[in-house]
Design an enzyme around this catalytic site. Structure first.
Site, PDB file in Angstrom:
ATOM      1  N   HIS A  34      14.121  -3.553  10.694  1.00 57.56           N
ATOM      2  CA  HIS A  34      13.124  -2.783   9.920  1.00 57.56           C
ATOM      3  C   HIS A  34      11.812  -3.497   9.667  1.00 57.56           C
ATOM      4  O   HIS A  34      11.075  -3.121   8.752  1.00 57.56           O
ATOM      5  CB  HIS A  34      13.709  -2.301   8.574  1.00 57.56           C
ATOM      6  N   GLN A  35      11.492  -4.513  10.458  1.00 53.02           N
ATOM      7  CA  GLN A  35      10.188  -5.162  10.272  1.00 53.02           C
ATOM      8  C   GLN A  35       9.129  -4.339  11.003  1.00 53.02           C
ATOM      9  O   GLN A  35       9.253  -4.094  12.206  1.00 53.02           O
ATOM     10  CB  GLN A  35      10.210  -6.597  10.817  1.00 53.02           C
ATOM     11  N   HIS A  63       6.706 -11.737   5.763  1.00 51.62           N
ATOM     12  CA  HIS A  63       6.354 -11.315   4.399  1.00 51.62           C
ATOM     13  C   HIS A  63       7.611 -11.038   3.601  1.00 51.62           C
ATOM     14  O   HIS A  63       8.629 -10.641   4.156  1.00 51.62           O
ATOM     15  CB  HIS A  63       5.448 -10.073   4.406  1.00 51.62           C
ATOM     16  N   ILE A  91       0.817  -1.220   0.000  1.00 46.57           N
ATOM     17  CA  ILE A  91       0.000   0.000   0.000  1.00 46.57           C
ATOM     18  C   ILE A  91       0.857   1.280   0.000  1.00 46.57           C
ATOM     19  O   ILE A  91       0.375   2.358  -0.351  1.00 46.57           O
ATOM     20  CB  ILE A  91      -0.995  -0.022   1.187  1.00 46.57           C
TER      21      ILE A  91
END
Ligand code: AMP
Length: 196
Positions: free
Chosen positions: A150-151, A157, A89
């Site tokens: 950085h998750q 995913h 997104i």
């Protein structure tokens, strides 16, 4: 005297009603407490900490679980029994997509072999289709594990991020060191031992 009798009678009725009400409230309080205990047990199970001998912590339900369950919409690219893929997104470039196992795990190494294998197969198919649809021949596959890495969404995913001719895509800081022979030998040995 009749008036005094009426007042006494009414007082008796009111007293009985008050007793009834106290009984009802006590019952409600008890049911609430039972419900609270049940909910606390469920939260404990969902969190999963300390319940599994292998130390794997099931991921808390994230926004991706809600997408998998169809509760919130996505631009779906692919779906099978184990995996869903959809457009990111907030894309880094046109065609930026996410390949997500349906299994609820936070980190890659916590996935079952079946879910991991399904991700690998889906990644190849999605990457091939993104290359064909966007015309970007180059792309990165990125997979972050843990907040320090950085998750942001704590459900495994894989990002597929096209690198377009205009320079859009993933920017990478790559602060490389040098692997010494002895260090490499020892490290490889310990990782091989961990796999056995
Ligand atoms: P990461 O930093 O690896 O956890 O990346 C999480 C990614 O999920 C980010 O690129 C977000 O833009 C993306 N994301 C978060 N919510 C949604 C959503 N509802 N639909 C699609 N992508 C999302």
């Amino acid at each position: 005297r009749r008036q005094a009798g009426d007042v006494a009678g009414r007082a008796k009725v009111l007293g009985e009603r008050a007793r009834d009400l106290r009984g009802k409230l006590a019952g409600r309080h008890e049911r609430r407490q039972q419900l609270g205990q049940r909910q606390r047990v469920q939260v404990g199970r969902r969190d999963g900490r300390g319940h599994r001998p292998d130390g794997i912590q099931p991921a808390m339900a994230s926004i991706f679980t809600r997408i998998i369950q169809g509760e919130i919409p996505c631009h779906r690219l692919y779906e099978d029994e184990h995996v869903i893929a959809f457009l990111d997104i907030m894309p880094l470039s046109r065609g930026h997509a996410l390949v997500v196992p349906k299994e609820e795990r936070a980190k890659l190494h916590e996935l079952s072999p079946a879910a991991a294998a399904a991700c690998g197969a889906a990644l190849q198919r999605v990457a091939k289709a993104i290359v064909a649809a966007t015309g970007a021949e180059d792309y990165n596959v990125l997979q972050n594990n843990g907040a320090a890495a950085h998750q942001a969404v704590m459900h495994v995913h894989f990002h597929v991020i096209p690198k377009h001719a205009d320079g859009t895509g993933l920017g990478i800081g790559w602060n490389a060191g040098k692997l010494g022979t002895d260090e490499g030998k020892a490290l490889a040995e310990s990782v091989r031992a961990a796999m056995a």
